[in-house]
Design an enzyme around this catalytic site. Structure first.
Site, PDB file in Angstrom:
ATOM      1  N   ASP A  67       0.818  -1.217   0.000  1.00  0.00           N
ATOM      2  CA  ASP A  67       0.000   0.000   0.000  1.00  0.00           C
ATOM      3  C   ASP A  67       0.849   1.264   0.000  1.00  0.00           C
ATOM      4  O   ASP A  67       2.072   1.219   0.195  1.00  0.00           O
ATOM      5  CB  ASP A  67      -0.962  -0.005   1.198  1.00  0.00           C
ATOM      6  CG  ASP A  67      -0.303  -0.492   2.503  1.00  0.00           C
ATOM      7  OD1 ASP A  67       0.940  -0.503   2.583  1.00  0.00           O
ATOM      8  OD2 ASP A  67      -1.038  -0.855   3.428  1.00  0.00           O
ATOM      9  N   ASN A 136      -7.542  -2.609  14.500  1.00  0.00           N
ATOM     10  CA  ASN A 136      -8.932  -2.942  14.143  1.00  0.00           C
ATOM     11  C   ASN A 136      -9.010  -4.170  13.240  1.00  0.00           C
ATOM     12  O   ASN A 136     -10.059  -4.463  12.661  1.00  0.00           O
ATOM     13  CB  ASN A 136      -9.604  -1.751  13.455  1.00  0.00           C
ATOM     14  CG  ASN A 136      -8.926  -1.361  12.141  1.00  0.00           C
ATOM     15  OD1 ASN A 136      -7.947  -1.972  11.737  1.00  0.00           O
ATOM     16  ND2 ASN A 136      -9.453  -0.342  11.479  1.00  0.00           N
ATOM     17  N   HIS A 138      -7.241  -4.624  10.423  1.00  0.00           N
ATOM     18  CA  HIS A 138      -6.988  -4.419   8.980  1.00  0.00           C
ATOM     19  C   HIS A 138      -5.695  -5.107   8.561  1.00  0.00           C
ATOM     20  O   HIS A 138      -4.780  -5.294   9.361  1.00  0.00           O
ATOM     21  CB  HIS A 138      -7.011  -2.929   8.603  1.00  0.00           C
ATOM     22  CG  HIS A 138      -5.825  -2.109   9.023  1.00  0.00           C
ATOM     23  ND1 HIS A 138      -5.923  -0.777   9.383  1.00  0.00           N
ATOM     24  CD2 HIS A 138      -4.495  -2.398   9.135  1.00  0.00           C
ATOM     25  CE1 HIS A 138      -4.727  -0.309   9.672  1.00  0.00           C
ATOM     26  NE2 HIS A 138      -3.845  -1.271   9.543  1.00  0.00           N
ATOM     27  N   GLU A 143      -9.651  -1.878   5.552  1.00  0.00           N
ATOM     28  CA  GLU A 143     -10.304  -1.594   6.827  1.00  0.00           C
ATOM     29  C   GLU A 143     -11.530  -2.495   6.972  1.00  0.00           C
ATOM     30  O   GLU A 143     -11.977  -3.124   6.001  1.00  0.00           O
ATOM     31  CB  GLU A 143     -10.704  -0.113   6.858  1.00  0.00           C
ATOM     32  CG  GLU A 143      -9.547   0.873   6.706  1.00  0.00           C
ATOM     33  CD  GLU A 143      -8.719   1.053   7.987  1.00  0.00           C
ATOM     34  OE1 GLU A 143      -8.558   0.078   8.756  1.00  0.00           O
ATOM     35  OE2 GLU A 143      -8.214   2.163   8.197  1.00  0.00           O
TER      36      GLU A 143
HETATM   37  C1  F6R Z   1       1.529  -1.353   6.148  1.00  0.00           C
HETATM   38  C2  F6R Z   1       0.229  -1.964   6.302  1.00  0.00           C
HETATM   39  C3  F6R Z   1      -0.558  -1.879   7.559  1.00  0.00           C
HETATM   40  C4  F6R Z   1       0.261  -2.179   8.808  1.00  0.00           C
HETATM   41  C5  F6R Z   1      -0.603  -2.101  10.057  1.00  0.00           C
HETATM   42  C6  F6R Z   1       0.209  -2.272  11.314  1.00  0.00           C
HETATM   43  O1  F6R Z   1       2.050  -1.563   4.845  1.00  0.00           O
HETATM   44  O2  F6R Z   1      -0.210  -2.539   5.370  1.00  0.00           O
HETATM   45  O3  F6R Z   1      -1.633  -2.777   7.487  1.00  0.00           O
HETATM   46  O4  F6R Z   1       0.816  -3.457   8.694  1.00  0.00           O
HETATM   47  O5  F6R Z   1      -1.253  -0.868  10.104  1.00  0.00           O
HETATM   48  O6  F6R Z   1       1.075  -1.202  11.454  1.00  0.00           O
HETATM   49  P1  F6R Z   1       2.235  -1.223  12.572  1.00  0.00           P
HETATM   50  O7  F6R Z   1       3.172  -2.291  12.181  1.00  0.00           O
HETATM   51  O8  F6R Z   1       2.866   0.147  12.472  1.00  0.00           O
HETATM   52  O9  F6R Z   1       1.567  -1.473  13.875  1.00  0.00           O
END
Ligand code: F6R
Length: 249
Positions: A67, A136, A138, A143
């Site tokens: 992403d 959450n 995701h 989401e």
């Molecule tokens: C990042 C991504 C997100 C993160 C998630 C956890 O490329 O796809 O889904 O993996 O938000 O983020 P952290 O690791 O910062 O807790």
């Protein structure tokens, strides 16, 4: 779905790196699916260590990131392209031409997303997809309410995700509110999935992902249906699981 519970983030990261390295060793032209965020940073450091020790060659490695924030240029220090260069690509012998991150600035986002999907297929599909998880549930920026068949597209970030990611920006209002993200359907096509999680703030999402029903309210739960999926988590992230899980395979 296999679950491995490690005592520390360091152990989680080493284990994750070994699993990714194994794929790099075993494929002629490995295609990695990569994630950003704080969770995989130490795993990338382990991969860099292996490379610097002469044990891991990235010359044939190709990659697709999950992403990118919409509206951020590659040069913005919070863009995911910048993150990947800084945390991995600049330290290994990967050819940056073989690395892909969705564009956050494409004029025609649906066309750019369709191109991204086509390129993944043209390059032979993803051998291993690395995932983190949001509080959450995701995965990538899928989401809650994201569909199982969703593909790479522009998505709106929830307020909770914006709040979670505000720590990387000067203020919450600087966090982009949209992103371009691979879909759940795109992710599930990877031949192998590894999801990493650490910390108590991920415990609820992990319990629902592993032991809850498959539901679009917890997008990560869709990976339960993947045939080759492994979760490597630390004991804090495992703290709300009811089952007992091993510390290695
Ligand atoms: C990042 C991504 C997100 C993160 C998630 C956890 O490329 O796809 O889904 O993996 O938000 O983020 P952290 O690791 O910062 O807790």
């Amino acid at each position: 779905m296999q679950v491995i519970v490690k005592n520390t983030v360091e152990e989680m990261s080493r284990c994750g790196a070994e699993i990714v390295a194994e794929v790099i060793f075993s494929k002629k032209n490995p295609v990695l699916g990569l994630a950003t965020g704080s969770t995989p940073v130490k795993m990338y450091q382990e991969l860099i260590k292996m490379h610097k020790a002469g044990k891991l060659d990235f010359a044939k490695v190709r990659s697709f990131n999950l992403d990118e924030y919409a509206g951020l240029a590659e040069t913005h220090d919070q863009s995911y392209r910048y993150f990947m260069n800084f945390n991995l690509f600049d330290h290994v012998n990967i050819n940056k031409k073989n690395t892909n991150v969705p564009s956050g600035l494409a004029k025609d986002i649906p066309a750019a997303c369709a191109e991204y999907e086509k390129k993944i297929v043209a390059w032979g599909g993803i051998d291993i997809q690395v995932l983190g998880i949001g509080t959450n549930g995701h995965i990538a920026f899928n989401e809650p309410l994201s569909g199982k068949n969703s593909r790479t597209r522009k998505v709106a970030l929830t307020d909770g995700t914006i709040q979670d990611n505000a720590r990387f920006f000067a203020k919450k209002s600087d966090v982009p509110t949209f992103a371009v993200s691979m879909g759940i359907g795109t992710i599930l096509e990877a031949r192998k999935i590894i999801l990493l999680a650490n910390g108590k703030n991920k415990a609820d999402a992990i319990a629902k992902t592993v032991e809850g029903p498959i539901t679009h309210m917890i997008p990560a739960s869709f990976i339960q249906s993947h045939a080759n999926c492994i979760l490597v988590i630390d004991k804090d992230a495992a703290s709300m699981l009811k089952g007992k899980y091993p510390s290695s395979l």
